[in-house]
Motif scaffolding. Structure first.
Motif, PDB file in Angstrom:
ATOM      1  N   TYR A 315       4.543  10.359  -5.337  1.00  0.00           N
ATOM      2  CA  TYR A 315       4.528   9.294  -4.331  1.00  0.00           C
ATOM      3  C   TYR A 315       3.747   9.698  -3.086  1.00  0.00           C
ATOM      4  CZ  TYR A 315       7.421   6.511  -7.312  1.00  0.00           C
ATOM      5  OH  TYR A 315       7.851   5.770  -8.375  1.00  0.00           O
ATOM      6  N   LYS A 316       3.641  10.981  -2.821  1.00  0.00           N
ATOM      7  CA  LYS A 316       2.774  11.427  -1.733  1.00  0.00           C
ATOM      8  C   LYS A 316       1.314  11.159  -2.084  1.00  0.00           C
ATOM      9  CE  LYS A 316       1.521  15.497   1.021  1.00  0.00           C
ATOM     10  NZ  LYS A 316       1.740  16.955   1.238  1.00  0.00           N
ATOM     11  N   SER A 319       0.630   7.401  -1.983  1.00  0.00           N
ATOM     12  CA  SER A 319       0.598   6.961  -0.584  1.00  0.00           C
ATOM     13  C   SER A 319      -0.741   7.303   0.063  1.00  0.00           C
ATOM     14  CB  SER A 319       1.737   7.603   0.204  1.00  0.00           C
ATOM     15  OG  SER A 319       3.008   7.201  -0.296  1.00  0.00           O
ATOM     16  N   THR A 320      -1.235   8.495  -0.216  1.00  0.00           N
ATOM     17  CA  THR A 320      -2.528   8.910   0.322  1.00  0.00           C
ATOM     18  C   THR A 320      -3.647   8.018  -0.200  1.00  0.00           C
ATOM     19  OG1 THR A 320      -1.799  11.208   0.546  1.00  0.00           O
ATOM     20  CG2 THR A 320      -4.175  10.816   0.496  1.00  0.00           C
ATOM     21  N   TYR A 324      -0.854   3.853   2.819  1.00  0.00           N
ATOM     22  CA  TYR A 324       0.440   3.532   3.433  1.00  0.00           C
ATOM     23  C   TYR A 324       1.536   4.222   2.637  1.00  0.00           C
ATOM     24  CZ  TYR A 324       1.549   0.181  -0.308  1.00  0.00           C
ATOM     25  OH  TYR A 324       1.824  -0.396  -1.522  1.00  0.00           O
ATOM     26  N   THR A 325       2.728   4.286   3.180  1.00  0.00           N
ATOM     27  CA  THR A 325       3.811   5.009   2.513  1.00  0.00           C
ATOM     28  C   THR A 325       4.350   4.210   1.337  1.00  0.00           C
ATOM     29  OG1 THR A 325       4.447   6.100   4.574  1.00  0.00           O
ATOM     30  CG2 THR A 325       6.079   6.062   2.796  1.00  0.00           C
ATOM     31  N   VAL A 326       4.200   4.762   0.146  1.00  0.00           N
ATOM     32  CA  VAL A 326       4.743   4.177  -1.075  1.00  0.00           C
ATOM     33  C   VAL A 326       5.969   4.994  -1.462  1.00  0.00           C
ATOM     34  CG1 VAL A 326       4.312   3.561  -3.487  1.00  0.00           C
ATOM     35  CG2 VAL A 326       2.443   3.456  -1.810  1.00  0.00           C
ATOM     36  N   ARG A 327       7.118   4.355  -1.491  1.00  0.00           N
ATOM     37  CA  ARG A 327       8.367   5.067  -1.750  1.00  0.00           C
ATOM     38  C   ARG A 327       8.822   4.870  -3.198  1.00  0.00           C
ATOM     39  NH1 ARG A 327      12.131   2.789   3.019  1.00  0.00           N
ATOM     40  NH2 ARG A 327      11.229   0.834   2.257  1.00  0.00           N
TER      41      ARG A 327
END
Length: 410
Positions: A315-316, A319-320, A324-327
């Motif tokens: 997920y990091k 997100s990169t 945006y932050t993907v949880r």
């Protein structure tokens, strides 16, 4: 503008089952409308939103897919994306909102052509349409629906020309662009003639393009021969191939793009296959966990610590890539946690519940689930701690009853 009507016409498939009343619809989305001050008209929309339960879980955010000519492409995209993002645990694609942009009567050419052609006096409204998309439609969708800040645009034919125009001249509006058999020949190759200079001068860092094109060549011609052809019938495919050459020649603008030629498809049959390939390209890193030969989460060769590292790293990275932050999906993590709890694998159950606590710390349910885990382990002190934490965020009788039993048994 705020009125949402369930689609009962055009977007439903009526079917009959013996145990059900007749004509029960399968609902694929909603009808919505946004008034455009730029275009001076109401713009009809078809919108699909994935289902989610906010009684127990946090409100999610979904990437948004905008598709032109919605009456031709919306329904097939809904079923395709549902199949590849949710059915049987599929994570090939992320779940996403689909916004189908319908044409208003007689205005398709106006909206999908960036320049005015002497061949059609109604043409040349493409820049106004681009402004509508950027300044009116997208802000409305972002405000009304649970939209994440990642947007994809799909266009076919003149819609594909519009997608290329948006990529070249309004690059920031979308993250990914899909141009299917785009009409690059329009207005004597006007946009095509501008493309090479723009591709040289501009940075497309973080942007993706999928270019798909069909076999519209004269019979008996191959892709090498057609480049030398000068007939009008081959102008369409030659203009697309020239665009591909321009894209290939500009290797330093940081655009991540691919092309695919469909020799067995014509202009009208190519969209479905190209849409599938395009979405697989754009979201190629979405799939997680692996499902072959069985679900990676339940593969006993991985420890709880190893699984947690894999989740965090995946997920990091996603997100990169998306900016945006993907949880990790909260409901999925919760369900897997309870699956391990039933198996009395308390270490892995605890790990999955902790993933949710770390990513959704404001939701009561993540603490209630961890309380259940400690209760199953007969750790009443920690069960009491987590039930109290859940109640401090939201009171429910169910959690209060569990807390009362824990405290009575001490």
């Amino acid at each position: 503008m705020k009125k949402l009507i369930l689609i009962l016409i055009h977007l439903t498939i009526a079917y009959f089952l013996k145990a059900q009343p007749p004509q029960q619809p399968i609902v694929l989305g909603r009808i919505d409308t946004v008034y455009s001050n730029i275009l001076k008209e109401n713009r009809p929309l078809w919108v699909y939103t994935p289902g989610y339960d906010t009684n127990y879980f946090s409100k999610p955010e979904f990437p948004v897919l905008y598709v032109l000519d919605a009456d031709d492409h919306f329904m097939s995209l809904v079923t395709m994306i549902k199949e590849l993002s949710a059915t049987a645990g599929n994570t090939v694609l992320p779940q996403m909102i689909i916004v189908g942009v319908l044409n208003t009567p007689g205005h398709r050419t106006r909206d999908f052509t960036p320049t005015n052609s002497t061949m059609d006096k109604s043409s040349g409204g493409g820049e106004n349409f681009a402004a509508f998309m950027e300044k009116e439609l997208i802000p409305y969708i972002d405000k009304t629906y649970p939209a994440a800040p990642y947007r994809t645009m799909i266009g076919h034919s003149l819609g594909g020309l519009t997608a290329i125009n948006m990529l070249l001249k309004h690059t920031q509006v979308f993250n990914a662009y899909v141009a299917i058999d785009p009409s690059m020949f329009y207005d004597n190759d006007n946009l095509l003639k501008q493309a090479n200079a723009i591709l040289k001068q501009k940075s497309f860092d973080g942007k993706k393009l999928f270019l798909g094109f069909a076999n519209t060549m004269p019979t008996g011609t191959d892709t090498l021969q057609v480049k030398k052809d000068t007939s009008e019938i081959s102008h369409h495919i030659r203009s697309i191939m020239k665009l591909a050459d321009n894209l290939a020649a500009n290797k330093t603008n940081k655009l991540l793009w691919v092309k695919k030629y469909y020799p067995d498809d014509d202009h009208n049959s190519v969209p479905f296959n190209a849409e599938y390939d395009a979405l697989r390209f754009i979201f190629k890193n979405n799939r997680f966990p692996g499902n072959q030969p069985y679900n990676q989460y339940f593969n006993k060769q991985y420890s709880a610590a190893q699984l947690r590292q894999m989740i965090d790293e995946h997920y990091k990275a996603v997100s990169t890539e998306r900016g945006y932050t993907v949880r990790p999906p909260e409901a999925d993590m919760n369900g897997i946690g309870y699956a391990f709890l039933q198996q009395k694998d308390y270490e892995k159950a605890t790990m999955f519940f902790q993933v949710n606590i770390d990513n959704y710390p404001k939701n009561f349910n993540v603490y209630d689930s961890m309380g259940d885990c400690f209760l199953a382990r007969d750790d009443k002190a920690n069960a009491e701690k987590y039930f109290k934490k859940a109640l401090s965020i939201k009171y429910t009788k169910e959690i209060m009853d569990k807390l009362d039993k824990v405290q009575a048994g001490k």
